[in-house]
Design an enzyme around this catalytic site. Structure first.
Site, PDB file in Angstrom:
ATOM      1  N   LYS A   1     -18.215  70.892 -35.753  1.00 25.98           N
ATOM      2  CA  LYS A   1     -18.597  72.227 -35.976  1.00 25.98           C
ATOM      3  C   LYS A   1     -17.141  73.026 -35.728  1.00 25.98           C
ATOM      4  CE  LYS A   1     -20.651  75.688 -33.234  1.00 25.98           C
ATOM      5  NZ  LYS A   1     -22.199  75.887 -32.421  1.00 25.98           N
TER       6      LYS A   1
ATOM      7  N   LYS B   1     -30.824  77.378 -28.689  1.00 23.40           N
ATOM      8  CA  LYS B   1     -30.154  77.321 -27.390  1.00 23.40           C
ATOM      9  C   LYS B   1     -31.169  77.490 -26.159  1.00 23.40           C
ATOM     10  CE  LYS B   1     -25.442  78.149 -28.535  1.00 23.40           C
ATOM     11  NZ  LYS B   1     -24.418  79.271 -28.871  1.00 23.40           N
TER      12      LYS B   1
ATOM     13  N   ASP C   1     -27.985  81.560 -34.825  1.00 20.17           N
ATOM     14  CA  ASP C   1     -28.002  81.230 -33.763  1.00 20.17           C
ATOM     15  C   ASP C   1     -28.187  82.674 -32.878  1.00 20.17           C
ATOM     16  OD1 ASP C   1     -26.744  80.904 -31.050  1.00 20.17           O
ATOM     17  OD2 ASP C   1     -25.015  80.071 -31.645  1.00 20.17           O
TER      18      ASP C   1
ATOM     19  N   LYS D   1     -15.223  76.639 -35.372  1.00 14.14           N
ATOM     20  CA  LYS D   1     -15.251  78.141 -35.220  1.00 14.14           C
ATOM     21  C   LYS D   1     -14.522  78.606 -36.284  1.00 14.14           C
ATOM     22  CE  LYS D   1     -17.866  78.146 -31.698  1.00 14.14           C
ATOM     23  NZ  LYS D   1     -19.222  78.804 -31.671  1.00 14.14           N
TER      24      LYS D   1
ATOM     25  N   SER E   1     -18.112  70.870 -30.787  1.00 15.23           N
ATOM     26  CA  SER E   1     -17.842  72.338 -31.384  1.00 15.23           C
ATOM     27  C   SER E   1     -16.363  72.673 -31.183  1.00 15.23           C
ATOM     28  CB  SER E   1     -18.559  73.148 -30.585  1.00 15.23           C
ATOM     29  OG  SER E   1     -18.336  74.639 -30.831  1.00 15.23           O
TER      30      SER E   1
ATOM     31  N   GLY F   1     -25.208  74.741 -27.657  1.00 14.47           N
ATOM     32  CA  GLY F   1     -24.783  74.565 -26.214  1.00 14.47           C
ATOM     33  C   GLY F   1     -23.808  75.835 -25.837  1.00 14.47           C
TER      34      GLY F   1
ATOM     35  N   GLU G   1     -23.193  78.585 -39.753  1.00 10.87           N
ATOM     36  CA  GLU G   1     -23.775  79.140 -38.792  1.00 10.87           C
ATOM     37  C   GLU G   1     -23.484  80.715 -38.422  1.00 10.87           C
ATOM     38  OE1 GLU G   1     -23.547  76.656 -35.366  1.00 10.87           O
ATOM     39  OE2 GLU G   1     -24.257  78.223 -33.784  1.00 10.87           O
TER      40      GLU G   1
ATOM     41  N   ASP H   1     -18.965  77.881 -37.919  1.00 11.95           N
ATOM     42  CA  ASP H   1     -19.912  78.857 -37.141  1.00 11.95           C
ATOM     43  C   ASP H   1     -18.916  80.200 -36.938  1.00 11.95           C
ATOM     44  OD1 ASP H   1     -21.255  80.215 -35.183  1.00 11.95           O
ATOM     45  OD2 ASP H   1     -21.196  79.003 -33.440  1.00 11.95           O
TER      46      ASP H   1
HETATM   47  O1  OSB Z   1     -22.068  79.888 -30.932  1.00  7.71           O
HETATM   48  O2  OSB Z   1     -22.563  78.166 -30.600  1.00  7.71           O
HETATM   49  C1  OSB Z   1     -21.690  79.090 -30.135  1.00  7.71           C
HETATM   50  C2  OSB Z   1     -19.729  78.536 -27.187  1.00  7.71           C
HETATM   51  C3  OSB Z   1     -19.858  79.561 -26.506  1.00  7.71           C
HETATM   52  C4  OSB Z   1     -20.640  80.722 -27.217  1.00  7.71           C
HETATM   53  C5  OSB Z   1     -21.207  80.474 -28.658  1.00  7.71           C
HETATM   54  C6  OSB Z   1     -21.129  79.016 -28.901  1.00  7.71           C
HETATM   55  C7  OSB Z   1     -20.462  78.214 -28.223  1.00  7.71           C
HETATM   56  C8  OSB Z   1     -20.239  76.752 -28.638  1.00  7.71           C
HETATM   57  C9  OSB Z   1     -20.116  75.599 -27.748  1.00  7.71           C
HETATM   58  O3  OSB Z   1     -20.193  76.655 -29.974  1.00  7.71           O
HETATM   59  C10 OSB Z   1     -20.976  74.438 -27.980  1.00  7.71           C
HETATM   60  C11 OSB Z   1     -20.852  73.576 -26.978  1.00  7.71           C
HETATM   61  O4  OSB Z   1     -21.393  73.892 -25.835  1.00  7.71           O
HETATM   62  O5  OSB Z   1     -20.552  72.408 -27.036  1.00  7.71           O
HETATM   63 MG    MG Z   2     -23.143  79.432 -32.502  1.00  3.21          MG
END
Ligand code: OSB
Ligand code: MG
Length: 370
Positions: A163, A264, A240, A165, A137, A292, A215, A190
Site C-alpha cells: 500500500k 481498524k 478508512d 501513501k 504500508s 493498522g 483508500e 491510501d
Molecule cells: O491510513 O492506514 C492508515 C498509519 C497511521 C495512520 C493512518 C494509517 C496508517 C497506516 C499504517 O497505513 C498501517 C500499519 O499499521 O501497518
Molecule cells: Mg488508511
C-alpha cells in the site's frame, strides 16, 4: 461474572526502524498506551491504545486518550460486572467518540475473557483462518528511487501486496513507477483524505493503473463525494477515516460511497464494534481488510485475530513487527512468512508482554482501583 479490580495504564515509546511519512505528517518514534485489566481472580488482559501523538489522523492524541482513559473509561470499567466482552463495551457506551481510548480497554477485555475461556482470541471473535495474508504500508519517500528500494526490500521479505501513501504531488508518478517495476505485486494507494473532492482527474488517471483499491481519497465526512467518485471509477474506493461508527458504515452502504472497507480496531473503538462492522459488511457482500496504526505487539496480536474472520478477504496491514520495530513489546515478535502471519492457537491474545523490556521503555504510568 467478571469484575475488574485493577486498571493499569502505561505509556510506552518505541523508535521506528524507518521514518514514516503520510500526507499529514512524519514520524520517527511512536508512543502508545498499554492497558492492563486484572480481574478479581487475578486473570489479566492486555490492550493497546494506538493513537498517534498528534490529531492528524483522527481528533484523538496520546494525551487525550490518557486523560479520557484515567478519568472516564477506567471508572466505568471498574464499576462494570460482565460475562461477555460485548457487555464491557456497552458499559463504556456512555463515552462518545474517543474510539482509540475505548479500543484499548475493549481489546484488554477480549484478551482477558478469551484466556479465561481457554480459547484463542481469534476463535472467540468468530475467526476461521489459520493464517492471514499480510501487506505492507509504505510512507511517502523523498524520492521515487527510495520508494522503489523500500518496495524491493518488502517483496524480498515475501510480501505480495504493498500500500503506497499518496498526497498531492506524490501520486501518479511514484505509483506508475512501482506498477511497472513490480508488475506481479498488488498495489493499493491510501490518500488519508488529502485531496479536495474537486480533484477527480488524479483518480481517473490512477484508475488506469490496475490498482487493488484507492483508500480514503477525500475528507472523512465527504461520503457523498466518495459515492460520486466511486460511480465513475472501475477501481474500488476503500473507506478508512470515514467509518468511525457502525452507523457510518450503514450510511456508506446506502450511498455506495465505496466498495471495500478498512476495519481498524482503534478507529472503530475496539474489537466489539470491529466484529459488528465485519458482520454488517458481510451481509452486504462488501469485502473488508484490517487496517493498522503501526501497533506494538499487543495491538498487532488483536489485528491478527480479527483478520482471521471470514469477511477479511483482502490482505491486511498486519505486517511482522520488524517492519516497524527492531524490538517489540512482546516476548516474541509477530512474524510474517511469505506474506502470511500465523494465527495463534493458544488461549487469549497469543503473545505475552515482555515486562522487563517494557520497564525500559515506559514513560509514564498510573494504576486505578475502585
Ligand atoms: O491510513 O492506514 C492508515 C498509519 C497511521 C495512520 C493512518 C494509517 C496508517 C497506516 C499504517 O497505513 C498501517 C500499519 O499499521 O501497518
Ligand atoms: Mg488508511
Amino acid at each position: 461474572m467478571i469484575q475488574i479490580e485493577k486498571v493499569e495504564l502505561r505509556r510506552v515509546r518505541l523508535p521506528l526502524v524507518h521514518r514514516f511519512q503520510t500526507s499529514s505528517h512524519a514520524k520517527r518514534e511512536l508512543e502508545h498506551i498499554l492497558v492492563t485489566l486484572t480481574g478479581a481472580d487475578g486473570t489479566a488482559g492486555w490492550g493497546e491504545i494506538a493513537s498517534p501523538s498528534g490529531p492528524y489522523y483522527s481528533a484523538e492524541t496520546v494525551d487525550s486518550c490518557w486523560a479520557v482513559a484515567r478519568a472516564f473509561l477506567a471508572p466505568l470499567v471498574l464499576a462494570a460486572r460482565w460475562e461477555h466482552p460485548a457487555e464491557l463495551a456497552a458499559a463504556m457506551g456512555r463515552v462518545r467518540g474517543n474510539h482509540f481510548a475505548r479500543a484499548g480497554f475493549d481489546m484488554a477485555g477480549w484478551a482477558l475473557w478469551s484466556r479465561a475461556q481457554g480459547v484463542p482470541l481469534s476463535k472467540a471473535l468468530g475467526g476461521e483462518r489459520a493464517k492471514v495474508e499480510a501487506g505492507v504500508s509504505l510512507g511517502i519517500e523523498p524520492t521515487v528511487g527510495e520508494l522503489l528500494t523500500q518496495v524491493e526490500a518488502r517483496v524480498a521479505e515475501g510480501y505480495r501486496r504493498v500500500k503506497l501513501k499518496i498526497a498531492p504531488g506524490w501520486d501518479v508518478t511514484p505509483v506508475r513507477e512501482v506498477r511497472s517495476t513490480f508488475p506481479d505485486v498488488a498495489v493499493h494507494v491510501d490518500a488519508n483524505g488529502a485531496y479536495p473532492s474537486s480533484a477527480r482527474a488524479i483518480f481517473e488517471e490512477l484508475d488506469d493503473l490496475g490498482l487493488l483499491m484507492i483508500e480514503q481519497p477525500f475528507a472523512p465526512r465527504a461520503l457523498v463525494e466518495h459515492a460520486e467518485l466511486q460511480a465513475v471509477l472501475r477501481t474500488p474506493v476503500c473507506l478508512d477515516e470515514s467509518v468511525e461508527e457502525v452507523d457510518d458504515l450503514i450510511t456508506a452502504l446506502r450511498l455506495g460511497a465505496g466498495r471495500i472497507l478498512n476495519i481498524k480496531v482503534s478507529r472503530m473503538g475496539g474489537l466489539t464494534p470491529a466484529v459488528r462492522a465485519h458482520d454488517l459488511a458481510a451481509a452486504h457482500d462488501m469485502p473488508v481488510w484490517c487496517g493498522g496504526m503501526h501497533e506494538f505487539g499487543i495491538g498487532r496480536a488483536a489485528n491478527v485475530a480479527l483478520s482471521s474472520l471470514p469477511g477479511f478477504t483482502f490482505p491486511s496491514d498486519v505486517s511482522g513487527s520488524g517492519k516497524y520495530y527492531a524490538r517489540d513489546v512482546t516476548t516474541e515478535p509477530v512474524v510474517c512468512d511469505a506474506g502470511f502471519v500465523e494465527v495463534p492457537s493458544v488461549p487469549g491474545l497469543g503473545w505475552e508482554a515482555d515486562l522487563d523490556f517494557l520497564e525500559s521503555r515506559t514513560t509514564g504510568r498510573e494504576t486505578i482501583t475502585p
